[in-house]
Design an enzyme around this catalytic site. Structure first.
Site, PDB file in Angstrom:
ATOM      1  N   HIS A 161       0.860  -1.187   0.000  1.00 24.53           N
ATOM      2  CA  HIS A 161       0.000   0.000   0.000  1.00 24.53           C
ATOM      3  C   HIS A 161       0.897   1.238   0.000  1.00 24.53           C
ATOM      4  O   HIS A 161       1.854   1.290   0.790  1.00 24.53           O
ATOM      5  CB  HIS A 161      -0.898  -0.006   1.244  1.00 24.53           C
ATOM      6  CG  HIS A 161      -1.796   1.175   1.339  1.00 24.53           C
ATOM      7  ND1 HIS A 161      -2.922   1.315   0.547  1.00 24.53           N
ATOM      8  CD2 HIS A 161      -1.741   2.274   2.129  1.00 24.53           C
ATOM      9  CE1 HIS A 161      -3.507   2.458   0.850  1.00 24.53           C
ATOM     10  NE2 HIS A 161      -2.817   3.058   1.804  1.00 24.53           N
ATOM     11  N   SER A 189       3.982   0.575   2.526  1.00 33.37           N
ATOM     12  CA  SER A 189       3.899  -0.466   3.553  1.00 33.37           C
ATOM     13  C   SER A 189       3.503  -1.786   2.908  1.00 33.37           C
ATOM     14  O   SER A 189       2.653  -1.814   2.007  1.00 33.37           O
ATOM     15  CB  SER A 189       2.831  -0.113   4.602  1.00 33.37           C
ATOM     16  OG  SER A 189       3.051   1.179   5.141  1.00 33.37           O
ATOM     17  N   ASP A 216      -6.518  -2.442   4.186  1.00 33.14           N
ATOM     18  CA  ASP A 216      -5.177  -1.869   4.460  1.00 33.14           C
ATOM     19  C   ASP A 216      -4.869  -1.868   5.956  1.00 33.14           C
ATOM     20  O   ASP A 216      -4.193  -0.966   6.463  1.00 33.14           O
ATOM     21  CB  ASP A 216      -5.113  -0.425   3.919  1.00 33.14           C
ATOM     22  CG  ASP A 216      -5.399  -0.369   2.433  1.00 33.14           C
ATOM     23  OD1 ASP A 216      -5.999   0.626   1.989  1.00 33.14           O
ATOM     24  OD2 ASP A 216      -5.055  -1.340   1.724  1.00 33.14           O
TER      25      ASP A 216
HETATM   26  C1  GRF Z   1       1.487   1.251  -6.823  1.00 29.53           C
HETATM   27  O1  GRF Z   1       1.624   2.581  -6.373  1.00 29.53           O
HETATM   28  C2  GRF Z   1       1.041   0.395  -5.669  1.00 29.53           C
HETATM   29  O2  GRF Z   1       1.436   0.918  -4.417  1.00 29.53           O
HETATM   30  C3  GRF Z   1      -0.435   0.431  -5.758  1.00 29.53           C
HETATM   31  O3  GRF Z   1      -0.687   0.369  -7.158  1.00 29.53           O
HETATM   32  C4  GRF Z   1       0.329   1.156  -7.824  1.00 29.53           C
HETATM   33  C5  GRF Z   1       0.689   0.552  -9.151  1.00 29.53           C
HETATM   34  O4  GRF Z   1       1.275  -0.682  -8.899  1.00 29.53           O
HETATM   35  N1  GRF Z   1      -1.027  -0.638  -5.022  1.00 29.53           N
HETATM   36  P1  GRF Z   1       1.829  -1.622 -10.110  1.00 29.53           P
HETATM   37  O5  GRF Z   1       2.761  -0.777 -10.958  1.00 29.53           O
HETATM   38  O6  GRF Z   1       0.633  -2.077 -10.918  1.00 29.53           O
HETATM   39  O7  GRF Z   1       2.552  -2.722  -9.398  1.00 29.53           O
END
Ligand code: GRF
Length: 204
Positions: free
Chosen positions: A117, A144, A153
Site C-alpha cells: 500500500h 507499507s 489496508d
Molecule cells: C502502486 O503505487 C502500488 O502501491 C499500488 O498500485 C500502484 C501501481 O502498482 N497498489 P503496479 O505498478 O501495478 O505494481
C-alpha cells in the site's frame, strides 16, 4: 509445504489490476536461492498491462473479470479463489490489485496473503494517499507491506520504506519516489515471509 511436497520452493500467486511493476520486481526477485517461485499472475482486468509482462516472463496468467460478477462480490471472490486453488499457491501477493476483498476471501487465505500500500500505514488507508500526505504537510511518506485481513489496508505490518516529501512535490512526483521504494521493499518482505520470518523490514 508446496504442491509437490518435495520441500522445494514456496509457490507465489500475484494479483494485479494494472501495469504490474510490483509484480515484475517480485517475479524477477524469485531466483537462485530464493525460497519461492511465481506460479500464477491473475488479474481482474482482461487487458491489464501486467498480464503481457507476466507472459513475457514465462509466468502462467489468468483473468477473472469482476465485471462478469456485477454486484456479486462473493461470486467474484469465489471465482478468484477457485482459479487460485488450481495453482496451489502457498503465498498470495496483491500488487496493484484494485478490488476490495471481503472476509470471505481474506478469511480463506488468512496468513498467506500480502499487500503493498503506498502510504506509511496506519496513515492514509484507501486511495489518493500521496495527495493526502502532501495536503497534510507531511515531510515523510512511503509504502507499507502488510498481511491482508478483512480490514482494508489494516493487517499486521511486514515492512515499510520512507521517502521525503519535497517542497513543490505533486502527487505524481511523490508516487514516483515511493514506487522506487515499493520495488525494493516488496521483494525483501516476500523473501523473508517465504522463509517463515515475519520480522518487519524497514527501509529509510
Ligand atoms: C502502486 O503505487 C502500488 O502501491 C499500488 O498500485 C500502484 C501501481 O502498482 N497498489 P503496479 O505498478 O501495478 O505494481
Amino acid at each position: 509445504m508446496t504442491k509437490d511436497g518435495a520441500g522445494s520452493h514456496k509457490r507465489v500467486a500475484i494479483l494485479i489490476s494494472g501495469g504490474g511493476s510490483n509484480m515484475v520486481t517480485l517475479v524477477n526477485s524469485m531466483i537462485g536461492d530464493h525460497p519461492a517461485r511465481p506460479c500464477l499472475v491473475l488479474s481482474n482486468i482482461p487487458d491489464a498491462g501486467g498480464l503481457a509482462k507476466a507472459a513475457d516472463l514465462g509466468i502462467e496468467t489468468a483473468v477473472v473479470d469482476h465485471r462478469d460478477y456485477k454486484g456479486d462480490r462473493p461470486g467474484f471472490e469465489a471465482a478468484v479463489t477457485a482459479r487460485l486453488e488450481a495453482a496451489t499457491p502457498d503465498i498470495i501477493c496483491l500488487a496493484g490489485f484494485m478490488r476490495i476483498l471481503t472476509e470471505g476471501f481474506t478469511g480463506h487465505w488468512a496468513g498467506k496473503c500480502l499487500n503493498i500500500h503506498p502510504s506509511l500505514l496506519p496513515k492514509y488507508k484507501g486511495l489518493h494517499t500521496h495527495q493526502r500526505a502532501i495536503d497534510a504537510g507531511d515531510v515523510q511518506a512511503g509504502c507499507s507491506v502488510h498481511e491482508v485481513t478483512a480490514e482494508l489496508d489494516g493487517g499486521p505490518i511486514l515492512g515499510q520504506a520512507r521517502v521525503p516529501v519535497l517542497q513543490g512535490d505533486t502527487a505524481d512526483d511523490l508516487a514516483a519516489r515511493v514506487l522506487v521504494q515499493e520495488h525494493l521493499l516488496y521483494p525483501a518482505v516476500l523473501r523473508r515471509f517465504a522463509q517463515g520470518d515475519k520480522t518487519p523490514v524497514f527501509f529509510g
